[in-house]
Design an enzyme around this catalytic site. Structure first.
Site, PDB file in Angstrom:
ATOM      1  CE  LYS A 276      -4.324   1.251   2.342  1.00 58.48           C
ATOM      2  NZ  LYS A 276      -5.106   1.037   3.565  1.00 58.48           N
TER       3      LYS A 276
HETATM    4  O1  G3P Z   1      -7.864   1.797   5.327  1.00 55.47           O
HETATM    5  C1  G3P Z   1      -8.142   3.081   4.897  1.00 55.47           C
HETATM    6  C2  G3P Z   1      -9.506   3.630   5.232  1.00 55.47           C
HETATM    7  O2  G3P Z   1     -10.501   2.675   5.052  1.00 55.47           O
HETATM    8  C3  G3P Z   1      -9.571   4.389   6.519  1.00 55.47           C
HETATM    9  O3  G3P Z   1     -10.874   4.618   6.964  1.00 55.47           O
HETATM   10  O4  G3P Z   1     -12.415   5.226   8.781  1.00 55.47           O
HETATM   11  O5  G3P Z   1      -9.991   5.812   8.982  1.00 55.47           O
HETATM   12  O6  G3P Z   1     -11.451   7.019   7.378  1.00 55.47           O
HETATM   13  P1  G3P Z   1     -11.188   5.721   8.086  1.00 55.47           P
END
Ligand code: G3P
Length: 220
Positions: A84
């Site tokens: 990633k």
């Molecule tokens: O893994 C990346 C993403 O899904 C993060 O989500 O909830 O931290 O905005 P969030």
């Protein structure tokens, strides 16, 4: 649509993997911090639970550092681990080099269709647009998914999968399905919410009650 879990919690991954429909897992530095565990050990354990792509994120900010970390992660971790990489100019350059070396990548922190297209041009296997974080700013994150899917339909050479991320509620997933996004990564809570329906529970309760009477009558 592929369903990925967005977590580094191995108990949650085991729980959802047992359903038989888990296609992959995404992690990021914040999720690794939340797990409280060693980065490589926890990613290796996740990769042993789920056969699908497991995203492990580089933390270098420069291209050479990202390539070095990506190659090291691929060398030390199971084959299903993918790299990633943040959507920066340095990240695009690293994506191109790792792609040419045959390594799958997930370009993350995508907030525009132009960023997504540039990551696709660099050879990304997945691009990760963040829906919820756009919603948090008072804009509509789902519009970004629609714009990316429109872009993909204009350029048929693109093979990069659109991995909808930062999903906050089941409706996000349903809208992504309708837009044709290839993959959604979501917390375990959303998997549970997507499966739960009060009419399924009520219907099953009725069937079980009636079946008990069939058994009682000796007709089972
Ligand atoms: O893994 C990346 C993403 O899904 C993060 O989500 O909830 O931290 O905005 P969030």
């Amino acid at each position: 649509m592929e369903f990925f879990l967005d977590t580094a919690d191995v108990d949650e991954i085991r729980e959802i993997a047992a359903w038989g429909i888990l296609d992959g897992v995404t992690t990021n530095p914040s999720l690794i911090k939340k797990s409280g565990r060693d980065f490589k050990k926890v990613v290796a354990e996740i990769a042993s639970i789920c056969d699908g792509p497991i995203s492990a994120e580089v933390t270098a900010m420069d291209t050479a550092g990202m390539i070095e970390q990506g190659l090291a992660l691929k060398a030390e971790l199971p084959d299903n681990v993918i790299i990633k990489i943040p959507c920066t100019p340095e990240g695009l350059a690293a994506t191109k080099v790792l792609t040419e070396a045959g390594i799958d990548t997930n370009v993350t922190l995508i907030f525009s269709a132009a960023q997504a297209l540039m990551a696709a041009k660099a050879g990304a296997t997945y691009v990760s647009p963040f829906i919820g974080r756009i919603d948090d700013t008072g804009h509509d994150g789902m519009t970004l998914i629609a714009e990316i899917m429109d872009t993909w339909s204009n350029y048929h050479w693109i093979t990069t999968k659109v991995l909808a991320a930062s999903i906050r509620h089941p409706t996000h997933v349903l809208q992504c399905i309708q837009l044709g996004a290839h993959t959604a990564t979501m917390p375990a809570k959303i998997f549970r919410q997507l499966m739960k329906h009060p009419l399924t529970d009520r219907g099953l309760e009725g069937f079980m009650k009636d079946w008990a009477e069939v058994e009682k009558a000796g007709n089972a």
